[in-house]
Scaffold this active site. Sequence first.
Site, PDB file in Angstrom:
ATOM      1  N   LYS A  82      -6.868  -5.196  -2.693  1.00  9.88           N
ATOM      2  CA  LYS A  82      -7.638  -5.571  -1.498  1.00  9.88           C
ATOM      3  C   LYS A  82      -8.453  -4.382  -1.012  1.00  9.88           C
ATOM      4  O   LYS A  82      -8.231  -3.257  -1.459  1.00  9.88           O
ATOM      5  CB  LYS A  82      -6.703  -6.060  -0.401  1.00  9.88           C
ATOM      6  CG  LYS A  82      -5.756  -4.961   0.039  1.00  9.88           C
ATOM      7  CD  LYS A  82      -4.835  -5.446   1.104  1.00  9.88           C
ATOM      8  CE  LYS A  82      -4.003  -4.313   1.651  1.00  9.88           C
ATOM      9  NZ  LYS A  82      -4.785  -3.198   2.191  1.00  9.88           N
TER      10      LYS A  82
ATOM     11  N   CYS B  59      -1.965  -2.338   7.831  1.00  7.75           N
ATOM     12  CA  CYS B  59      -1.913  -3.371   6.785  1.00  7.75           C
ATOM     13  C   CYS B  59      -0.594  -4.127   6.754  1.00  7.75           C
ATOM     14  O   CYS B  59      -0.567  -5.313   6.424  1.00  7.75           O
ATOM     15  CB  CYS B  59      -2.241  -2.761   5.424  1.00  7.75           C
ATOM     16  SG  CYS B  59      -3.981  -2.293   5.327  1.00  7.75           S
TER      17      CYS B  59
ATOM     18  N   ASP C 170       0.789  -1.245   0.000  1.00  3.45           N
ATOM     19  CA  ASP C 170       0.000   0.000   0.000  1.00  3.45           C
ATOM     20  C   ASP C 170       0.821   1.296   0.000  1.00  3.45           C
ATOM     21  O   ASP C 170       0.502   2.228   0.761  1.00  3.45           O
ATOM     22  CB  ASP C 170      -0.968   0.004   1.199  1.00  3.45           C
ATOM     23  CG  ASP C 170      -1.951  -1.168   1.170  1.00  3.45           C
ATOM     24  OD1 ASP C 170      -1.863  -1.992   0.238  1.00  3.45           O
ATOM     25  OD2 ASP C 170      -2.797  -1.256   2.076  1.00  3.45           O
TER      26      ASP C 170
END
Length: 191
Positions: free
Chosen positions: A104, A143, A18
């Site tokens: 995701k 995450c 990310d």
Amino acid sequence: MADIEETLQRGDALIIVDVQKDFCPGGALPIEDGDKVVPILNRWINTAITKELPVYVSRDWHPLNHPSFKQRGGLWPPHCIQDSDGARFHPNLQVPESAIKVTKGVRFDQDQNSTFDQTGLADQLRNDDVQRLFVGGLAEDVCVLATVLDGCREGFEVVLITDATRPVTIAAGEEARKKMRTAGARLEPTD
Ligand code: VGL
Ligand code: ZN
């Protein structure tokens, strides 16, 4: 840790979590110094590609009105909305053409913090003969944490690249590092 060149070998994969504009300064959910991970990760990417090792790059990719957003009772301001500018990878991140993308956070009914959560990533890595994961990216306490814990649970050796990640808050970052160590992950700086 020894330098990247000596460390990375067959059976290793790089997992970049990310590294998107919304998680960097100026973004919708900015993480302090989030952009500082970019040049470090570029070095890792470069070495992984030179050694023909797989590079996995995940992105948070939310529909409008995602349940993780405050307006729906979640924790976060709206961020990484599908196809928005903020959802793009940091412009300086050198995402290689061969990178395997993991998307995701797309479910309408629940969040997915871990790159393993309902993505099939564990099977994909096993099919790729990967045993050890080097993980960096954002955010260390969200995450990245969830990904490292799932990686350990799935039976991979996991190394968190400590200078290639940043937490949302310092305290949560400390807590996250404890949890990752307890789960069996190694925490190592680049050099
Ligand atoms: C993340 C907060 C909300 C992350 C994603 O990628 O760490 N953090 N959504
Ligand atoms: Zn999110």
